[in-house]
Write a protein that holds these residues in place. Sequence first.
Motif, PDB file in Angstrom:
ATOM      1  N   LEU A 141       1.161  -1.206  -0.193  1.00  9.30           N
ATOM      2  CA  LEU A 141       0.246  -0.131   0.339  1.00  9.30           C
ATOM      3  C   LEU A 141       0.806   1.211   0.255  1.00  9.30           C
ATOM      4  CD1 LEU A 141      -2.622   1.621  -0.053  1.00  9.30           C
ATOM      5  CD2 LEU A 141      -2.653   1.263   2.767  1.00  9.30           C
ATOM      6  N   LEU A 142       1.514   1.423   1.071  1.00 12.51           N
ATOM      7  CA  LEU A 142       3.058   2.332   0.600  1.00 12.51           C
ATOM      8  C   LEU A 142       3.653   2.314  -0.174  1.00 12.51           C
ATOM      9  CD1 LEU A 142       4.385   2.451   3.916  1.00 12.51           C
ATOM     10  CD2 LEU A 142       2.728   3.962   3.825  1.00 12.51           C
ATOM     11  N   GLN A 143       4.466   1.057  -1.449  1.00 14.04           N
ATOM     12  CA  GLN A 143       4.338   1.589  -2.731  1.00 14.04           C
ATOM     13  C   GLN A 143       3.706   2.295  -3.166  1.00 14.04           C
ATOM     14  OE1 GLN A 143       5.244  -2.099  -4.257  1.00 14.04           O
ATOM     15  NE2 GLN A 143       7.096  -0.531  -5.213  1.00 14.04           N
ATOM     16  N   ASP A 144       2.463   2.055  -3.337  1.00 14.51           N
ATOM     17  CA  ASP A 144       1.260   2.300  -4.264  1.00 14.51           C
ATOM     18  C   ASP A 144       0.974   3.895  -4.009  1.00 14.51           C
ATOM     19  OD1 ASP A 144       0.844  -0.338  -5.408  1.00 14.51           O
ATOM     20  OD2 ASP A 144      -1.089  -0.724  -4.082  1.00 14.51           O
ATOM     21  N   LEU A 145       1.351   4.300  -3.124  1.00 13.23           N
ATOM     22  CA  LEU A 145       0.941   5.644  -2.662  1.00 13.23           C
ATOM     23  C   LEU A 145       1.728   6.860  -3.232  1.00 13.23           C
ATOM     24  CD1 LEU A 145      -0.612   5.434   1.031  1.00 13.23           C
ATOM     25  CD2 LEU A 145      -1.628   6.197  -1.174  1.00 13.23           C
ATOM     26  N   CYS A 146       3.280   5.901  -3.098  1.00 12.83           N
ATOM     27  CA  CYS A 146       4.133   6.377  -3.838  1.00 12.83           C
ATOM     28  C   CYS A 146       4.201   6.861  -5.004  1.00 12.83           C
ATOM     29  CB  CYS A 146       5.554   6.186  -3.116  1.00 12.83           C
ATOM     30  SG  CYS A 146       6.160   6.293  -1.609  1.00 12.83           S
ATOM     31  N   GLN A 147       2.866   6.180  -5.900  1.00 13.14           N
ATOM     32  CA  GLN A 147       3.522   6.741  -7.558  1.00 13.14           C
ATOM     33  C   GLN A 147       2.962   7.487  -7.830  1.00 13.14           C
ATOM     34  OE1 GLN A 147       4.816   3.980  -8.882  1.00 13.14           O
ATOM     35  NE2 GLN A 147       4.880   2.732  -7.362  1.00 13.14           N
ATOM     36  N   PRO A 148       3.195   8.210  -8.685  1.00 14.53           N
ATOM     37  CA  PRO A 148       4.632   7.515  -9.655  1.00 14.53           C
ATOM     38  C   PRO A 148       5.418   7.956  -9.285  1.00 14.53           C
ATOM     39  CG  PRO A 148       3.639   9.444 -11.050  1.00 14.53           C
ATOM     40  CD  PRO A 148       3.152   9.176  -9.268  1.00 14.53           C
ATOM     41  N   ASP A 149       6.579   6.054  -9.115  1.00 18.51           N
ATOM     42  CA  ASP A 149       7.673   6.908  -8.677  1.00 18.51           C
ATOM     43  C   ASP A 149       9.018   5.960  -9.268  1.00 18.51           C
ATOM     44  OD1 ASP A 149       9.502   6.655  -6.855  1.00 18.51           O
ATOM     45  OD2 ASP A 149       9.173   5.507  -5.268  1.00 18.51           O
ATOM     46  N   GLU A 150       9.072   5.829 -10.789  1.00 23.99           N
ATOM     47  CA  GLU A 150       9.872   5.439 -11.463  1.00 23.99           C
ATOM     48  C   GLU A 150      10.965   4.975 -11.091  1.00 23.99           C
ATOM     49  OE1 GLU A 150      10.660   4.896 -16.592  1.00 23.99           O
ATOM     50  OE2 GLU A 150      10.103   6.642 -15.346  1.00 23.99           O
ATOM     51  N   SER A 151      11.755   5.454 -10.260  1.00 30.61           N
ATOM     52  CA  SER A 151      13.174   5.628 -10.229  1.00 30.61           C
ATOM     53  C   SER A 151      13.494   4.773  -8.661  1.00 30.61           C
ATOM     54  CB  SER A 151      13.783   6.874  -9.683  1.00 30.61           C
ATOM     55  OG  SER A 151      13.990   7.930  -9.142  1.00 30.61           O
ATOM     56  N   GLY A 152      11.630   4.978  -7.837  1.00 28.47           N
ATOM     57  CA  GLY A 152      12.096   4.093  -5.969  1.00 28.47           C
ATOM     58  C   GLY A 152      12.577   4.846  -5.082  1.00 28.47           C
ATOM     59  N   GLU A 153      13.057   6.419  -5.976  1.00 28.45           N
ATOM     60  CA  GLU A 153      13.593   7.852  -4.781  1.00 28.45           C
ATOM     61  C   GLU A 153      12.488   8.287  -3.466  1.00 28.45           C
ATOM     62  OE1 GLU A 153      16.028   9.641  -3.406  1.00 28.45           O
ATOM     63  OE2 GLU A 153      16.760   8.719  -5.112  1.00 28.45           O
ATOM     64  N   ARG A 154      11.186   7.793  -4.443  1.00 27.93           N
ATOM     65  CA  ARG A 154      10.092   8.125  -2.536  1.00 27.93           C
ATOM     66  C   ARG A 154       9.374   6.799  -2.116  1.00 27.93           C
ATOM     67  NH1 ARG A 154       5.180  11.023  -6.668  1.00 27.93           N
ATOM     68  NH2 ARG A 154       6.693  12.766  -6.953  1.00 27.93           N
ATOM     69  N   PHE A 155       9.541   6.044  -2.465  1.00 31.37           N
ATOM     70  CA  PHE A 155       8.955   4.709  -1.403  1.00 31.37           C
ATOM     71  C   PHE A 155      10.524   3.886  -0.686  1.00 31.37           C
ATOM     72  CE2 PHE A 155       9.071  -0.977  -1.390  1.00 31.37           C
ATOM     73  CZ  PHE A 155       7.701   0.134  -0.561  1.00 31.37           C
ATOM     74  N   GLU A 327      15.348 -13.019 -11.026  1.00 35.98           N
ATOM     75  CA  GLU A 327      14.727 -13.088  -9.514  1.00 35.98           C
ATOM     76  C   GLU A 327      15.456 -13.615  -8.565  1.00 35.98           C
ATOM     77  OE1 GLU A 327      12.484 -16.334 -11.465  1.00 35.98           O
ATOM     78  OE2 GLU A 327      11.743 -15.035 -13.676  1.00 35.98           O
ATOM     79  N   PHE A 328      14.288 -13.284  -7.612  1.00 35.92           N
ATOM     80  CA  PHE A 328      14.994 -13.683  -6.010  1.00 35.92           C
ATOM     81  C   PHE A 328      13.870 -13.384  -5.055  1.00 35.92           C
ATOM     82  CE2 PHE A 328      15.769  -9.316  -6.730  1.00 35.92           C
ATOM     83  CZ  PHE A 328      15.700  -8.218  -6.177  1.00 35.92           C
ATOM     84  N   THR A 329      14.234 -13.936  -4.166  1.00 33.84           N
ATOM     85  CA  THR A 329      12.557 -14.053  -3.215  1.00 33.84           C
ATOM     86  C   THR A 329      12.983 -13.587  -1.847  1.00 33.84           C
ATOM     87  OG1 THR A 329      13.880 -15.834  -1.782  1.00 33.84           O
ATOM     88  CG2 THR A 329      11.820 -16.085  -3.986  1.00 33.84           C
ATOM     89  N   THR A 372      12.782  -5.035  -6.513  1.00 34.95           N
ATOM     90  CA  THR A 372      12.314  -5.556  -7.946  1.00 34.95           C
ATOM     91  C   THR A 372      11.248  -4.708  -9.206  1.00 34.95           C
ATOM     92  OG1 THR A 372      11.007  -7.391  -6.364  1.00 34.95           O
ATOM     93  CG2 THR A 372      10.025  -7.224  -8.278  1.00 34.95           C
ATOM     94  N   ALA A 373      10.996  -3.512  -8.384  1.00 32.61           N
ATOM     95  CA  ALA A 373      10.327  -2.326  -9.440  1.00 32.61           C
ATOM     96  C   ALA A 373      11.867  -1.726  -9.674  1.00 32.61           C
ATOM     97  CB  ALA A 373      10.097  -1.483  -7.977  1.00 32.61           C
ATOM     98  N   SER A 374      13.145  -2.016  -8.985  1.00 32.13           N
ATOM     99  CA  SER A 374      14.259  -1.799  -9.503  1.00 32.13           C
ATOM    100  C   SER A 374      14.375  -2.268 -10.276  1.00 32.13           C
ATOM    101  CB  SER A 374      15.189  -1.206  -8.547  1.00 32.13           C
ATOM    102  OG  SER A 374      16.460  -0.996  -9.021  1.00 32.13           O
ATOM    103  N   PHE A 375      15.008  -3.321 -10.606  1.00 34.58           N
ATOM    104  CA  PHE A 375      15.090  -3.718 -12.047  1.00 34.58           C
ATOM    105  C   PHE A 375      14.552  -4.045 -12.785  1.00 34.58           C
ATOM    106  CE2 PHE A 375      17.803  -6.407  -8.260  1.00 34.58           C
ATOM    107  CZ  PHE A 375      18.947  -6.328  -9.486  1.00 34.58           C
ATOM    108  N   GLU A 376      13.135  -3.713 -12.984  1.00 41.58           N
ATOM    109  CA  GLU A 376      12.023  -3.631 -14.004  1.00 41.58           C
ATOM    110  C   GLU A 376      12.529  -2.226 -14.696  1.00 41.58           C
ATOM    111  OE1 GLU A 376       8.673  -4.632 -12.824  1.00 41.58           O
ATOM    112  OE2 GLU A 376       8.277  -6.379 -11.608  1.00 41.58           O
ATOM    113  N   ASN A 377      12.500  -1.102 -13.735  1.00 42.93           N
ATOM    114  CA  ASN A 377      12.185   0.322 -14.576  1.00 42.93           C
ATOM    115  C   ASN A 377      13.475   0.634 -14.797  1.00 42.93           C
ATOM    116  OD1 ASN A 377       9.317   0.577 -13.796  1.00 42.93           O
ATOM    117  ND2 ASN A 377      10.476   1.321 -11.656  1.00 42.93           N
ATOM    118  N   GLY A 378      15.207  -0.207 -13.681  1.00 43.17           N
ATOM    119  CA  GLY A 378      16.509   0.031 -14.692  1.00 43.17           C
ATOM    120  C   GLY A 378      16.914   1.239 -14.397  1.00 43.17           C
ATOM    121  N   LYS A 379      17.097   0.892 -13.104  1.00 43.39           N
ATOM    122  CA  LYS A 379      16.676   2.863 -12.172  1.00 43.39           C
ATOM    123  C   LYS A 379      16.881   2.553 -10.697  1.00 43.39           C
ATOM    124  CE  LYS A 379      14.772   5.901 -15.667  1.00 43.39           C
ATOM    125  NZ  LYS A 379      13.666   6.710 -15.795  1.00 43.39           N
TER     126      LYS A 379
END
Length: 425
Positions: A141-155, A327-329, A372-379
């Motif tokens: 939920l917290l990650q969704d509240l940070c969108q848009p956040d392509e670089s992951g900086e906010r999260f 992929e990692f868990t 996971t989002a960082s690897f998908e966005n490459g940032k």
Amino acid sequence: NVEDDTEIYITGDFNLPNIDWSTHLVDSTLGTKGSEAANILMEFMSNNFLTQVLDQPTRGSNTLDLVLTNHAQYICETSTSDTCLSDHNIISVVLGYDTRRNSNYGHRVKEKEDFDFFNLNFQEADLESINDKLSSIDWTLLQDLCQPDESGERFAELIRLTTLQACYIHTPLKTPPPQIDQRPRICRPRRILYRKKKKLKARRNGLRSMNPESHQLQKLEHEINLLAFEIQQNINREISDKERKAVESIKKNPKFFFSYAKRFSKLKSNIGPLRDKSSGLLQRNAEQMAELLQNQYSSVFSNPDNPDKKNTLESANPPPATISTIEFTQEDIIAAINEINAHSATSEGEIPAKILKACKDPLSQALLLLWTASFENGKIPTAYKQQFISPIFKKGNKTDPGNYRPAPLTPHTIKAPPRVDTNTP
């Protein structure tokens, strides 16, 4: 006879050219008399743990003028220069602290922020409550509240602030250190002894002025001396208790041990003073020394935007395939967190290793979403690309910025993905 911690500095013209100070060997071919004096000096240095720190010639090609000390770590630089007043060179010795000051030389540390991990005493933290607090958070939920956040900086910043808030709730603040001019706190039993001694001195002085021949004076003097001895014993016990507490904390809390040991060091910093090559002056100011180190490190680092750089892939055969995803868990991140030392330093303002390991289950969920989002966005979040550099002295002249190795303080939250990558088959 001197105390163990007494600093010894002996300088002068010893006129012993038959000693090779690079090997500490005596050349007996230059005369028996000079060899005997040289051997006596070498034995004196060995018995008193002295080191000869001057490595430049002082008259012609010979090192006749010497600088002996039992604290060579305090010597930053030695140099010699010609003078018209003598056929010997003038010797200059730079110490790591200013002996003319009453207070020990040290750098002014940046003022701490009001809301920061640095303010908390994690030795008394309720780690279980912090872990329960973080476990109750819905990180998705917290990650969704940070969108848009392509670089992951906010999260990434929200993870840090959420953890910091939980720590403030269940962790006491550090006790502020005493001011330099503040009187040390005296325990109650010693204060009572001081008051008794003060009253006895007042009685003695009054009796001495009214009846100098009184037999009570000797008795009062004896009681005052006994109180002085008891006060000294109380001080020694307090020092012994502090030392024992510091030694017992080496395994559980090594930072407390080294913090206690550094209180008795005259070198409040292992850095500098540094010499500015452009002006030739020694700089003791922290900001000026940081600028000199920054210029030194920038001069040896390669520039990735340099158009003249060599293409290392021209002669190499490219791999037949590329990695499209990693992929990692959550278990992989937990395993990577377990490899981090609980007492290792982190970047300023970031989550301490002790909290990361104690709350690895909830924090690994947040890090899994983040990376996971960082690897998908490459940032990568910008804050994780910046590092604080801690200069570490290697060897040689302490005033030369080139003799300090840059040690980066990396956030522990960015150390987990590389550990997962290296451990992933």
